[in-house]
Design a protein around this motif. Sequence first.
Motif, mmCIF file in Angstrom:
data_model
loop_
_atom_site.group_PDB
_atom_site.id
_atom_site.type_symbol
_atom_site.label_atom_id
_atom_site.label_comp_id
_atom_site.label_asym_id
_atom_site.label_seq_id
_atom_site.Cartn_x
_atom_site.Cartn_y
_atom_site.Cartn_z
ATOM 1 N N UNK A 205 2.358 -1.470 7.372
ATOM 2 C CA UNK A 205 1.449 -0.332 7.195
ATOM 3 C C UNK A 205 1.796 0.582 6.023
ATOM 4 N N UNK A 206 3.046 0.573 5.531
ATOM 5 C CA UNK A 206 3.443 1.471 4.431
ATOM 6 C C UNK A 206 4.144 0.664 3.359
ATOM 7 N N UNK A 212 6.521 -6.024 -3.509
ATOM 8 C CA UNK A 212 5.560 -6.858 -2.783
ATOM 9 C C UNK A 212 5.552 -6.611 -1.273
ATOM 10 N N UNK A 213 4.365 -6.682 -0.724
ATOM 11 C CA UNK A 213 4.173 -6.679 0.726
ATOM 12 C C UNK A 213 3.941 -8.112 1.161
ATOM 13 N N UNK A 214 4.787 -8.607 2.030
ATOM 14 C CA UNK A 214 4.670 -9.988 2.514
ATOM 15 C C UNK A 214 3.646 -10.044 3.642
ATOM 16 N N UNK A 215 2.805 -11.063 3.594
ATOM 17 C CA UNK A 215 1.755 -11.249 4.606
ATOM 18 C C UNK A 215 1.872 -12.657 5.167
ATOM 19 N N UNK A 295 0.282 4.517 -5.911
ATOM 20 C CA UNK A 295 0.396 5.112 -4.579
ATOM 21 C C UNK A 295 -0.964 5.615 -4.095
ATOM 22 N N UNK A 296 -1.128 5.608 -2.791
ATOM 23 C CA UNK A 296 -2.355 6.150 -2.211
ATOM 24 C C UNK A 296 -2.251 7.659 -2.109
ATOM 25 N N UNK A 297 -3.426 8.293 -2.052
ATOM 26 C CA UNK A 297 -3.481 9.730 -1.840
ATOM 27 C C UNK A 297 -3.562 10.004 -0.349
ATOM 28 N N UNK A 298 -4.629 10.683 0.033
ATOM 29 C CA UNK A 298 -4.775 11.022 1.439
ATOM 30 C C UNK A 298 -5.281 9.875 2.290
ATOM 31 N N UNK A 334 -3.525 0.280 4.832
ATOM 32 C CA UNK A 334 -2.260 0.164 4.105
ATOM 33 C C UNK A 334 -2.036 1.431 3.284
ATOM 34 N N UNK A 335 -0.972 2.146 3.590
ATOM 35 C CA UNK A 335 -0.564 3.275 2.764
ATOM 36 C C UNK A 335 0.455 2.816 1.728
ATOM 37 N N UNK A 336 0.435 3.394 0.541
ATOM 38 C CA UNK A 336 1.351 2.993 -0.537
ATOM 39 C C UNK A 336 2.086 4.231 -1.036
ATOM 40 N N UNK A 337 3.430 4.164 -1.029
ATOM 41 C CA UNK A 337 4.254 5.300 -1.445
ATOM 42 C C UNK A 337 4.954 5.003 -2.755
#
Length: 344
Positions: A205-206, A212-215, A295-298, A334-337
């Motif tokens: 989720x973050x 990379x995000x593994x799926x 990165x994502x915002x809100x 999906x949130x991105x930091x």
Amino acid sequence: MLVTALLALAACPGAAHAFGEDEDHPPAGPSGGASGTTLTAGVGTSVTVKQVSGNKGGSPGKPVVAVDPNWKPPSCWYEPVATPEQLKASVDSLKKGGDLVHVTPSLSWGEKLMVDHYEKGKAQSDGAKGYKDFNVGKDGKFWRGVMNPDVADTFEARQCETNLFWQDADSIPDIENAPTPEILAGYAYNKIKVPDTEVEMKPEAKSTVKLPTWVWLDKGEFEPVKVRAELPGTNLYAETTARPVSLHLDPGTADAETFPADGECAVNEDGSIGAPYTRGASKEDPPCGITYLRATGGEPHRMKASITWEITWEGTGGAGGDLPDGTFEGTQDIGVQEIQSINR
């Protein structure tokens, strides 16, 4: 709306059942009845459908959508509906003002037509020969046309609108829209229910920018789903099978890269998709995954994960073939930091 005549046999005063049905197997859709000598409409088909295998996770599942937008399920076909004795009993009930269900609104089936054509043997205006005493003593059934209850009332669906007609036992009518294993396979297509598409991810989720995000999906998570359709009173059946063949990832933003580049993750030989994240692999390119570049915002990104299902069928007499692939899509937030740095 059913564009065919299906007369019901009154089982007891005030109650009626369609031919071939009983209290444990009610008709699909609303019933109809009789008012004087004009009969009203009902909906139903005698085809039975059951899931043979797959989607055992307890979820009711979701229908797939055909990849080919031009593909359509069969609009109508013909079915056996009544023995001579059943038809005679139903007309006798009609003469006494009994209840009737599942009949066509467009052919106005009344006592005169039923008595003249099926009891007295008078020909119809279109030249169709009549039947003396409902063909009692002969081996066979009267057949009806049915509209696929899964399709809209269209010109194609009304092509099976017809009066009840006779067919000898152990034979299929040699007419257009006669039932076939392929028609049953197409009908079963819309009955396939596949599991929800919810993939495993690491990080969950973050995600972090440029990492990379593994799926992945574990082996057995998406096994083949098989549905069997049969037409009682005939030897016709078809088994339609959906097999997962790939997972397509849509990151939900243009600021991302997918692995593989086209976002199409194939099913592995063991039935899994992608590969689970292992410790120390955070900077490696996953066989199936996403790297977010900003990165994502809100609001989180709405990642879409679509499973493509390859659909085939086999049926009576060794018949078989392919049907259009189907897809089912799920979405996950999906949130991105930003990468966290440490100053020393």
